[in-house]
Design a protein around this motif. Structure first.
Motif, short mmCIF file in Angstrom:
data_model
loop_
_atom_site.label_atom_id
_atom_site.label_comp_id
_atom_site.label_asym_id
_atom_site.label_seq_id
_atom_site.Cartn_x
_atom_site.Cartn_y
_atom_site.Cartn_z
N VAL A 145 10.22 0.92 -10.24
CA VAL A 145 8.87 1.09 -9.95
C VAL A 145 8.10 1.59 -11.32
O VAL A 145 8.46 2.67 -11.70
N TYR A 146 7.07 0.85 -11.57
CA TYR A 146 6.46 1.22 -12.82
C TYR A 146 4.87 1.63 -12.67
O TYR A 146 4.40 2.13 -13.18
N THR A 147 4.40 1.32 -11.30
CA THR A 147 2.98 2.00 -10.96
C THR A 147 3.15 2.33 -9.54
O THR A 147 3.61 1.94 -8.80
N ALA A 148 2.04 3.29 -9.26
CA ALA A 148 1.88 3.70 -7.85
C ALA A 148 0.45 4.23 -7.62
O ALA A 148 -0.07 4.31 -8.31
N ARG A 149 0.28 3.97 -6.35
CA ARG A 149 -0.76 4.54 -5.60
C ARG A 149 -1.16 6.05 -6.05
O ARG A 149 -0.27 6.71 -5.89
N GLY A 150 -2.21 6.35 -6.08
CA GLY A 150 -2.63 7.66 -6.17
C GLY A 150 -3.11 8.05 -4.46
O GLY A 150 -3.16 7.44 -3.88
N VAL A 151 -3.56 9.50 -4.27
CA VAL A 151 -3.93 9.74 -2.83
C VAL A 151 -5.05 10.66 -3.02
O VAL A 151 -5.02 11.72 -3.80
N ILE A 152 -5.87 10.77 -1.98
CA ILE A 152 -6.99 11.63 -1.79
C ILE A 152 -7.04 11.92 -0.46
O ILE A 152 -7.34 10.95 0.24
N ASP A 153 -6.65 13.24 -0.12
CA ASP A 153 -6.80 13.47 1.48
C ASP A 153 -8.00 14.51 1.24
O ASP A 153 -8.01 15.67 0.62
N TYR A 154 -9.13 14.45 2.17
CA TYR A 154 -10.35 15.09 2.05
C TYR A 154 -10.68 15.27 3.52
O TYR A 154 -10.02 14.66 4.51
N LYS A 155 -11.40 16.83 3.65
CA LYS A 155 -11.87 17.23 4.90
C LYS A 155 -13.38 17.18 4.87
O LYS A 155 -13.71 17.81 3.82
N VAL A 156 -14.05 17.10 5.92
CA VAL A 156 -15.63 17.42 5.95
C VAL A 156 -15.79 18.20 7.21
O VAL A 156 -15.53 17.57 8.43
N ASN B 222 -7.79 10.07 4.66
CA ASN B 222 -6.53 9.68 3.72
C ASN B 222 -7.26 8.58 2.84
O ASN B 222 -7.55 7.13 3.46
N MET B 223 -7.01 8.60 1.60
CA MET B 223 -7.29 7.56 0.89
C MET B 223 -5.98 7.24 -0.24
O MET B 223 -5.44 8.16 -0.58
N ARG B 224 -5.88 6.03 -0.45
CA ARG B 224 -4.58 5.41 -1.36
C ARG B 224 -5.33 4.75 -2.25
O ARG B 224 -5.88 3.63 -2.03
N THR B 225 -5.07 5.61 -3.50
CA THR B 225 -6.11 4.96 -4.62
C THR B 225 -5.44 3.86 -5.46
O THR B 225 -4.12 3.86 -5.61
N ILE B 226 -6.01 3.24 -6.53
CA ILE B 226 -5.44 2.35 -7.54
C ILE B 226 -6.02 2.78 -8.75
O ILE B 226 -6.86 3.36 -8.97
N PRO B 227 -5.11 2.49 -9.72
CA PRO B 227 -5.67 2.73 -11.20
C PRO B 227 -6.99 2.16 -11.47
O PRO B 227 -7.55 2.88 -12.37
N ALA C 245 -3.40 7.85 -9.29
CA ALA C 245 -2.77 6.67 -9.28
C ALA C 245 -2.06 6.56 -10.56
O ALA C 245 -2.50 7.06 -11.53
N ILE C 246 -0.75 5.96 -10.65
CA ILE C 246 -0.17 5.71 -12.08
C ILE C 246 -0.04 4.39 -12.47
O ILE C 246 0.13 3.36 -11.66
N PRO C 247 -0.93 4.44 -13.52
CA PRO C 247 -0.92 2.83 -14.13
C PRO C 247 0.27 2.51 -14.76
O PRO C 247 1.16 3.64 -15.00
N GLY C 248 0.49 1.40 -15.07
CA GLY C 248 1.73 0.80 -15.76
C GLY C 248 1.67 -0.44 -16.21
O GLY C 248 0.86 -0.99 -15.90
N ASP C 249 2.66 -0.81 -17.26
CA ASP C 249 2.80 -2.01 -17.74
C ASP C 249 4.07 -2.52 -17.48
O ASP C 249 5.02 -1.68 -18.00
N PRO C 250 4.35 -3.76 -16.67
CA PRO C 250 5.68 -3.86 -16.31
C PRO C 250 6.61 -4.30 -17.49
O PRO C 250 7.62 -4.43 -17.50
N GLN C 251 5.72 -4.71 -18.66
CA GLN C 251 6.59 -4.88 -20.02
C GLN C 251 7.00 -3.80 -20.65
O GLN C 251 7.45 -3.84 -22.00
N ALA C 252 6.43 -2.56 -20.50
CA ALA C 252 6.88 -1.20 -21.18
C ALA C 252 8.46 -1.07 -21.45
O ALA C 252 9.18 -1.63 -20.73
N PRO C 253 8.60 -0.84 -22.79
CA PRO C 253 9.99 -0.88 -23.08
C PRO C 253 10.90 -0.21 -22.23
O PRO C 253 12.02 -0.39 -21.68
N LEU C 254 10.36 1.14 -21.57
CA LEU C 254 11.38 1.83 -20.66
C LEU C 254 11.52 1.16 -19.31
O LEU C 254 12.61 1.25 -18.63
N VAL C 255 10.59 0.61 -18.69
CA VAL C 255 10.82 -0.15 -17.68
C VAL C 255 11.63 -1.46 -17.81
O VAL C 255 12.64 -1.50 -17.06
N GLN C 256 11.74 -1.94 -18.95
CA GLN C 256 12.36 -3.26 -19.26
C GLN C 256 13.81 -2.76 -19.53
O GLN C 256 15.06 -3.34 -19.20
#
Ligand SMILES: [Zn+2]
Length: 387
Positions: free
Chosen positions: A172-183, A254-259, A295-306
Motif C-alpha cells: 500500500v503506497y497511498t491511503a485516504r485521510g479521515v475527518i470526523d466532525y461534530k456540529v 465522517n469524511m474520507r479524504t484524498i491527497p 491522506a497519504i500521497p504516494g508514488d507507485p514508482q517510488a524506490p521503497l515501493v518497488q
C-alpha cells in the motif's frame, strides 16, 4: 529462533487484551525480548497510565535509518458469543492462529520484532539503523504515532514500513485521510405553543446539514486509486420531547479524504460555513473534530515501493500488487517527521480483521518474518538510500 518460538511470541502478544488500552503490557513484553541484547536501545514514551509507546533502535546509528512500525492496540472483540475461539486465547487449529489482533496487527508487529531480534542474534552487520516504532491508540486516532512524531522519533527516516495487514501480496503506497466532525446546535427551549419565544436547535442544525452536502459534492476530483472525496452524516440527534421547542441538536459526519484535498482546506470550508450560518439571528453552531488524519500521497514508482514489491515477489513467489487503501494508518502521523521519506504498508493478514474469529495463517506469518529479514539488508543496499 525456531518456528515454534516465533509462534509462541505471537500467541503471547494476542493473550494481552490491549483493547484501546494496556499497550504498556505489550511494550513490556516486547522490551523483554530485547533484554538479552544491550546494544538495542529501548525507549518508552508514555501516552497515559498503562499506555506506553515503545521505540527500539538497533544497528549502525551513523547510517540511514529504516523505520518498522506497528500498533500494539486492538479493537474490542465485540459480541463474544459470535466467536468460536476465545478472542484472547491465541488458539491454534491447523494452520490458523485465532484471536483479536491475529491479523490486525499483532502478527505484523511480532514479525518485524522477530526480524530485528534475529538480526541481533545472528550478529548481522547492518549498514544503518533499524527502528521499531510500536504505537498506542492507532485504532482510535493514531495518537501514539502523533506523540512519537512530535518527540522526533520519525525525523530523518530513510524509509518507513508499516506492518499493517495488507497481505504480503499487496503493498500500500497511498491511503485516504479521515475527518470526523461534530456540529452542536444550541437553541432555546420553550413550550411548543409559543415557538416565537424560543430558538429551534433542530431547524438551525438542518441549515448546516442542507448546505454541507452540496458544498462537499463540489469536490469532484477523483484519485486514480483511492477514488473521490467521501462525506457522510452518520449520526444525528436532538430535541427533548414532542411539545417542546428543542434546545439542543447535534450531528456527526465522517469524511474520507484524498491527497488532492488537504485537510486544512476542508476545515476552512466547514468552519466558513458554520461562521456564515452563525451570523443569522438565533443560530448557534459549534464545530469540533476528533483525531483527523491527512491522506497519504504516494508514488507507485517510488524506490521503497518497488523494493518491497521485488522482495515480496522473490520471497513469496507471487506477483505483489501496488495498491491504495481506503483506511488511514499511523503513516499519516509519522510523515510529519522532519525530512522526506516514503511510508508504505505491507504485512501479514487475513480478511478477518476487526471480525469474530479473526485469524492469521501461520504459514503467512512465518513467511512475513522471512520477508522483513530479506527486506532489511536489501534496503540498505538499494537506491532507496543514497549513501
Ligand atoms: Zn491496524
Amino acid at each position: 529462533m525456531t518456528p515454534a518460538q516465533k509462534i509462541e511470541i505471537l500467541q503471547q502478544l494476542i493473550q494481552i487484551p490491549s483493547v484501546n488500552a494496556h499497550e504498556a503490557e505489550v511494550a513490556d513484553y516486547l522490551a523483554s525480548l530485547f533484554a538479552p541484547y544491550p546494544q538495542a536501545k529501548v525507549e518508552r514514551l508514555t501516552y497515559a497510565p498503562g499506555r506506553d509507546n515503545l521505540v527500539v533502535t538497533i544497528g549502525d546509528p551513523t547510517g540511514p535509518l529504516l523505520g518498522l512500525a506497528g500498533h500494539m492496540d486492538v479493537v474490542a472483540p465485540g459480541d463474544e458469543t459470535a466467536w468460536h475461539h476465545a478472542p484472547f486465547g491465541g488458539e491454534i487449529v491447523g494452520d490458523q492462529l485465532f484471536g483479536r489482533g491475529a491479523s490486525d496487527m499483532k502478527s505484523g508487529l511480532a514479525a518485524i520484532t522477530i526480524a530485528m531480534l534475529e538480526a541481533l542474534e545472528q550478529h548481522q552487520p547492518l549498514a544503518g539503523g533499524v527502528r521499531l516504532l510500536a504505537t498506542v491508540g492507532e485504532e482510535t486516532g493514531e495518537y501514539g504515532a502523533a506523540q512519537l512524531t512530535d518527540a522526533g522519533y520519525a525525523d530523518h527516516l530513510a524509509g518507513l514500513v508499516i506492518a499493517e495487514p495488507s497481505g504480503l501480496d499487496q503493498v500500500v503506497y497511498t491511503a485516504r485521510g479521515v475527518i470526523d466532525y461534530k456540529v452542536v446546535s444550541t437553541g432555546k427551549g420553550v413550550h411548543s405553543a409559543s415557538p416565537e419565544l424560543g430558538v429551534n436547535a433542530i431547524t438551525n442544525l438542518m441549515k448546516f446539514y442542507n448546505a454541507v452536502g452540496p458544498m462537499m459534492a463540489q469536490h469532484t476530483q477523483v484519485d486514480p486509486v483511492l477514488g473521490g472525496l467521501l462525506h457522510n452524516v452518520d449520526l444525528i440527534s436532538g430535541g427533548e420531547q414532542v411539545n417542546s421547542i428543542p434546545a439542543h441538536a447535534e450531528l456527526m459526519a465522517n469524511m474520507r479524504t484524498i491527497p488532492a484535498y488537504p485537510n486544512q482546506m476542508l476545515y476552512d470550508e466547514l468552519e466558513g460555513l458554520v461562521a456564515k450560518l452563525n451570523q443569522e439571528p438565533g443560530v448557534d453552531l459549534e464545530l469540533t473534530y476528533s483525531f483527523p488524519e491527512e491522506a497519504i500521497p504516494g508514488d507507485p514508482q517510488a524506490p521503497l515501493v518497488q523494493l518491497a514489491k521485488q522482495i515480496s515477489d522473490q520471497v513469496c513467489g507471487h506477483d505483489t500488487q501496488i495498491v491504495g487503501s481506503g483506511g488511514a494508518n499511523d503513516g499519516a502521523e509519522f510523515l510529519r517527521g522532519k525530512g522526506d521519506f516514503t511510508s508504505i504498508e505491507i504485512g501479514p493478514g487475513s480478511n478477518t480483521s476487526h471480525q469474530p474469529d479473526e485469524y492469521i495463517s501461520l504459514a503467512a506469518y512465518l513467511q512475513a518474518i522471512d520477508f522483513y529479514e530479506a527486506f532489511v539488508p536489501a534496503f540498505f543496499q538499494s537506491t532507496v538510500v543514497t549513501h
